[in-house]
Scaffold this motif. Structure first.
Motif: not given
Lengths: 174, 449
Positions: B50-60
């Motif tokens: 995946g790409h880092e912007t798919e899990i932006k926030e802590p807990g994503s």
């Protein structure tokens, strides 16, 4: 003064709208795409967001930020024109397809010429000499309006029930 | 079973034919070959998660698959990216079935064991009362994916703890990733990847996308008929095909004049100074001349950065797709849309519409690709094609540019660059690498190399 009292969905209206949706399915299943385009308002928004698997109760599982279609009349016309070329191989030889449209529910709006229409679809397709049958199912939310005495589909949002599509492509209109 | 049907003789014949630019067709959907591929290729190479912007926030988090291994990709409270086997350590149950979300803990619906974002087992229902001292919770955390690393925001995992690092694995491709993903300071993913199941073998889709601009003039001829693409049958052949270590590759398609048809792929002029800032002069030179970048990271990640126009506007985007093998003749395609973070919002929206019109299952270009993928696997099970002794000469032709096209020493980027994209150099490299990986440790004497 309630809107529902003022603008009732008469049996005639229901029948006319049902007929339009059945006519549309007939056009699509018989490759009459140019005739199909005529059923769509020039200002149509034609969308198909993704369905996603979401945890929780009472939460939406429509991925509004992700789509299969975000079309205008112009972009739909481009897609249609392509299907009349000789080299759109996905539909030449043509697939055999059926749109089964059911559960039509018509709701009045403030505008007596405009109705919100919900319908279910089951799309089935056969291709070449393979025995596999492809299918897709879901729901459509339309705005259908009488413009110059003709019913036109002014907006359509298609909600597939699958989060992973199992037709090998989406060359069909839904 | 594999030993029985895949003998040394078949492999030597395979190698012999491949050295002649031919690929025996029995390998396309052979079930034993498929099993070998999953174990020997997918068990040891870097897979895109995946790409880092798919899990932006802590807990994503997002859930993904490395072929058949379920993966839970999370951003921890400290902002780190971690990946775990998405399976409860108690009985192995799939822990999370949502596609994405944001949580502090993941609780298994079977017996209620729960884990935090670090993968630590933090809760057991009635734990102290039923397990006593014989169970140490710290020994029952989620199983981490052995290696996780990212480059230019692209997160990859590897099931082999001893595999070379991601940066070493990508090698020369990093230089091109710096252009594709780093040109304006970073890309972002829009929404979820589109997913669909195609009738195809992963080798054929990877080759079709990464290494075969020659198919464009026929498969996508409808765009020529409609006056969108040029009549010149060589139009997708101008430019360079670059072959890299580990069978990665890229096609830098330009135009007949070698110059761009549209400056900087139709990106807004406001972004051009960013390209100058983030790219080296050599990278900028390539970005200024390119019409389409299309290529792949071996084994099953492909990408395209094209120019498309709808309703009079031209725009560019970056599409990554992962070909997840699910059977010898089935691929689950995962298709991501990426756009420069720095692009104007209106342009991002236009680009997304352009993408939907071209690629992905509903894209008009890709629709026709799915037909050819299917036609390859649908005929691959006959006796003539399955004959490993090749009595019927069932071999595919990879002879394009086999002997007469020499590399262009003046190409500014790394890798071996051939001065045309109508060439099977990258396809041959992908298949040679494939043979090397699947035949590794199979026989006493190595078949490949």
């Amino acid at each position: 003064m309630s809107l529902n009292v003022q603008n009732k969905v008469t049996a005639d209206i229901h029948l006319e709208i049902t007929n339009i949706l059945n006519m549309e399915a007939y056009y699509l299943d018989n490759r009459k795409y140019k005739e199909w385009l005529e059923l769509l308002a020039d200002t149509i928004t034609y969308r198909m967001p993704l369905r996603e698997t979401v945890e929780g109760v009472g939460v939406s599982n429509i991925a509004e930020d992700s789509s299969f279609f975000e079309e205008t009349k112009t972009s739909l016309r481009t897609r249609v024109n392509r299907l009349y070329t000789k080299s759109a191989w996905v539909e030449n030889p043509s697939t055999r397809q059926r749109h089964f449209i059911t559960n039509i529910y018509v709701e009045a709006t403030a505008d007596p010429d405009e109705y919100k229409v919900r319908s279910y679809f089951l799309f089935m397709r056969s291709r070449a000499s393979t025995s596999d049958i492809e299918q897709m199912f879901g729901e459509r939310h339309d705005i259908i309006r009488k413009i110059d005495n003709e019913w036109k589909i002014c907006s359509r949002t298609i909600y597939p029930d699958q989060s992973v599509i199992t037709t090998m492509n989406m060359s069909m209109f839904l | 079973m594999i030993k029985k049907t895949l003998n040394e003789k078949a492999f030597h014949l395979l190698k012999e034919k491949m050295e002649q630019g031919l690929l025996p067709q029995w390998v396309i959907t052979d079930p034993d070959i498929y099993d070998l591929e999953i174990e020997k290729i997918y068990g040891h190479t870097w897979q895109f998660l995946g790409h880092e912007t798919e899990i932006k926030e802590p807990g994503s988090y997002v859930t993904r698959w490395m072929v058949n291994d379920p993966v839970l990709l999370v951003r921890t409270r400290q902002g780190e990216v971690k990946a775990f086997l998405n399976s409860c350590t108690h009985r192995g149950t799939q822990l999370c079935t949502a596609d994405r979300g944001n949580k502090k803990t993941f609780t298994c619906p079977y017996h209620g064991w729960s884990y935090n974002l670090e993968g630590e087992l933090v809760g057991i229902v009635a734990g102290n009362k039923v397990y006593g001292e014989e169970m140490d919770k710290s020994e029952w955390g989620l199983r981490p994916i052995p290696q996780v690393a990212s480059y230019q925001g692209m997160i990859f995992g590897n099931l082999d703890p001893n595999a070379e690092s991601l940066e070493d694995y990508l090698g020369e491709m990093k230089w091109y990733f710096d252009i594709l993903l780093g040109r304006s300071g970073g890309m972002e993913v829009r929404g979820l990847p589109q997913r669909w199941v195609a009738k195809a073998n992963w080798k054929a889709t990877a080759e079709n996308f990464a290494a075969d601009p020659y198919h464009v003039q026929t498969t996508h001829r409808s765009t020529v008929e409609m006056g969108i693409s040029p009549e010149d049958p060589l139009y997708a052949g101008y430019g360079h095909q670059v072959v890299m270590k580990n069978a990665h590759g890229i096609n830098v398609i330009t135009s007949k004049t070698g110059k761009a048809r549209v400056p900087f792929q139709g990106t807004p002029e406001s972004m051009w100074p960013l390209f100058e800032k983030h790219l080296t002069p050599e990278q900028l030179d390539i970005q200024s001349k390119v019409t389409v970048f299309v290529g792949g990271v071996y084994p099953n990640l492909s990408f395209v950065s094209p120019i498309h126009g709808t309703e009079g506007h031209l725009h560019n985007y970056l599409n990554f797709r992962m070909w997840r093998p699910i059977a010898p003749d089935r691929v689950e395609v995962w298709c991501w849309f990426l756009i420069d973070k720095a692009a104007p919002e209106e342009y991002k929206e236009d680009s997304y519409r352009g993408y939907l019109g071209s690629f992905g299952p509903s894209g008009t270009l890709e629709q026709d690709d799915t037909e050819t993928w299917a036609r390859i696997v649908e005929v691959s099970k006959g006796l003539m094609m399955r004959d490993k002794e090749l009595n019927y000469n069932s071999v595919s032709n990879y002879l394009m540019g086999y002997s007469h096209v020499k590399p262009d020493e003046n190409f500014p980027g790394p890798g071996t660059a051939y001065p045309t994209t109508y060439i099977d150099a990258l396809s041959r490299k992908m298949h040679e690498h494939w043979l090397e990986l699947i035949s590794k440790d199979m026989f006493e004497k190595e078949v490949s190399r």
